[in-house]
Structure formats: C-alpha cells, structure tokens
Design a protein around this motif. Structure first.
Motif, short mmCIF file in Angstrom:
data_model
loop_
_atom_site.label_atom_id
_atom_site.label_comp_id
_atom_site.label_asym_id
_atom_site.label_seq_id
_atom_site.Cartn_x
_atom_site.Cartn_y
_atom_site.Cartn_z
N ASP A 144 93.68 68.73 99.57
CA ASP A 144 93.26 69.14 98.14
C ASP A 144 92.20 68.06 97.66
O ASP A 144 91.08 67.81 98.30
CB ASP A 144 94.40 69.00 97.28
N PRO A 147 95.31 62.77 95.07
CA PRO A 147 96.74 62.87 94.09
C PRO A 147 96.49 63.80 92.91
O PRO A 147 97.70 64.34 92.55
CB PRO A 147 96.72 61.50 93.57
N GLN A 148 95.21 64.21 92.53
CA GLN A 148 95.35 65.34 91.34
C GLN A 148 94.61 66.26 91.95
O GLN A 148 93.52 66.54 92.46
CB GLN A 148 94.41 64.81 90.37
N GLY A 149 95.57 67.29 92.43
CA GLY A 149 94.99 68.89 93.37
C GLY A 149 94.29 69.61 92.58
O GLY A 149 94.59 69.56 91.40
N GLN A 153 99.25 73.73 94.06
CA GLN A 153 100.32 72.88 93.09
C GLN A 153 101.12 72.19 93.84
O GLN A 153 101.53 71.06 93.65
CB GLN A 153 100.93 73.84 91.96
N ASN A 155 100.94 70.72 96.60
CA ASN A 155 100.25 69.37 97.46
C ASN A 155 100.74 68.06 96.46
O ASN A 155 100.93 67.20 96.95
CB ASN A 155 98.80 69.65 97.47
N ASP A 156 100.96 68.45 95.28
CA ASP A 156 101.26 67.21 94.21
C ASP A 156 102.42 66.70 94.90
O ASP A 156 102.87 65.26 94.62
CB ASP A 156 101.58 67.70 92.67
N TYR A 159 102.42 63.20 96.69
CA TYR A 159 101.92 62.14 96.10
C TYR A 159 102.92 61.52 95.22
O TYR A 159 102.58 60.41 94.52
CB TYR A 159 100.57 62.35 95.33
N ASP A 160 103.90 62.21 94.67
CA ASP A 160 104.89 61.56 94.06
C ASP A 160 105.87 60.40 94.98
O ASP A 160 105.62 60.35 96.07
CB ASP A 160 105.87 62.50 93.25
N SER A 181 90.71 60.49 98.08
CA SER A 181 90.66 61.13 96.59
C SER A 181 89.06 61.02 96.14
O SER A 181 88.47 60.24 96.65
CB SER A 181 91.59 60.03 95.76
N ASP A 185 92.72 56.16 90.82
CA ASP A 185 94.04 56.71 90.12
C ASP A 185 94.71 55.46 90.17
O ASP A 185 95.56 55.25 91.24
CB ASP A 185 94.68 57.88 91.08
#
Length: 235
Positions: A144, A147-149, A153, A155-156, A159-160, A181, A185
């Motif tokens: 993506d 971390p901000q895809g 969605q 894909n998030d 990264y959590d 990225s 971030d």
C-alpha cells in the motif's frame, strides 16, 4: 508529448480500481487518479531491499518474505544482494499484478519471477506472517502506501501493535522487519519500539541519488534471542 494509454485494470478487495498505464517506455500503476508507482522511480524500493540484505549479511541461507510485488524493484534488488542459497517468498494480494509482471512489465522484471530462489504467494501477506513462527530472517513490507494505506483498509492491520507483534513472532532471532512508506510517521516509529524492535528510520529518495520525493524506510531489528525483549523483562 506521448499520451498515456491504459493497458489493464484490476479491482482491489475494497472495490477500488488499479490501472496499469503506459506512455512510451514508461509505466505507471494508479489507484483511480493517484499514482502508486512509476517505472522511472525505483530508488526507495531498491533501498528497502538493500538495507534489509545488509542487515542479514553473514546468514548462510536467509529466508525473506516480501509483501507487495509492485513493479518488481524490491524483488530484483533483494535477489542481487542475496546468495544462491537464499529463499524469497513474495506475497501479492492482487493476482493481476503478478500477471503484469509476466506480461507487459516483463522487461522491468528481467526474469526475476523465474529465479529458482523465488516463490510467489497470491494472497494476504498478513496471513503468511501470522502463520509463520520464526520462519523468516527478514520481512519486507512495501504494501500500500506504508502505515497509512490507500488501496486496502485491511492492510492497516499489518502496522498496528498486533500486526507488529505477529511480524516479530514470524522472525528468527535478530531478524529484520523493513517497512517502506511514502512519508514519515512518528507514531509508527514509536509502535515499532513498543513491539520490541530496535528501530532506525532511514530517509531515502524516490529516484535514489538522482533525487525525487522523500520516502522513509524503517529497519526494525528483532531481539537476538527469544528470551529478549519487553515480555522477558517483565518476568
């Protein structure tokens, strides 16, 4: 100027539309009107692999998982930096992207999909990570937009904290999680540290030494043994 032409399109799991575009010898993969990658800009994708491979130097038979095939720049750079005993698994969520690599983008891929060290898994890289226990020496995520895809969605969850914990569990001691990225971030940097990684954020340029947009690659190094890290210190 030569106009862009659309070669193919593919649906994303969230109902978006990827488009493979060509203008002369230049290719672009777009999500709607947003360009995700361009064949002229490969520096930061190559840096993702180069940094990860450098961190693995000395491992005789490294096993890597790459999340996201794209235009093959990360895969090609990884193969160039690895020895003949390495194994590289590439997870690509959208089957058409693999087809593009064997079809209209074949010249960019330069035969790397046929390299005997490479295996292609069509599906969610997160599922491979969760299924692997100490299975990889390095996990490279070019999924993506970072971390901000943008494209998916789901894909998030990579990264959590839960996703980062799964990645750490899938790495062998001292293994590397490398994350691409499109921009910085700070919250993600902190999450990597909280998940037990030693973290370095590396600034790189979209076109390498020739400049271009500023991107970020995180190199997260797992503890050298399973007894290390936050969980062990709480005992």
């Amino acid at each position: 100027m030569i106009p862009w032409s659309e070669l193919d399109r593919a649906e994303t799991p969230d109902g978006g539309r990827l488009r493979l575009m060509q203008r002369g010898t230049e290719f672009s993969i777009m999500l709607g009107a947003t360009e995700l990658m361009n064949s002229r800009l490969s520096g930061s994708e190559q840096a993702l692999a180069a940094l990860a491979c450098a961190a693995l130097r000395g491992r005789a038979r490294p096993r890597l998982l790459i999340g996201g095939l794209g235009m093959g720049f990360t895969l090609r750079a990884a193969l160039a930096g690895l020895g003949p005993q390495a194994e590289v698994v590439v997870a690509e969520l959208i089957p058409a992207v693999v087809d593009w690599g064997r079809g209209p983008l074949a010249e960019l891929f330069a035969g790397c999909l046929e390299d005997p060290r490479v295996g292609i898994a069509v599906g969610d890289v997160g599922a491979l990570i969760r299924a692997g226990h100490a299975a990889y020496d390095a996990i490279l995520l070019d999924v993506d937009n970072g971390p901000q895809g943008l494209t998916h969605q789901g894909n998030d969850a990579l990264y959590d904290l839960t996703g980062l914990g799964a990645a750490r569990a899938a790495l062998r001691p001292g293994g590397v999680l490398a994350v691409w990225s499109s921009g910085p971030d700070p919250a993600f940097t902190r999450r990597l540290a909280t998940a037990g990684f030693a973290v370095e954020a590396v600034r790189t340029r979209a076109n390498g030494a020739r400049g271009g947009a500023r991107h970020v690659i995180w190199i997260g190094t797992a503890p050298p043994s399973r007894a290390s890290g936050p969980a062990a210190r709480r005992r």
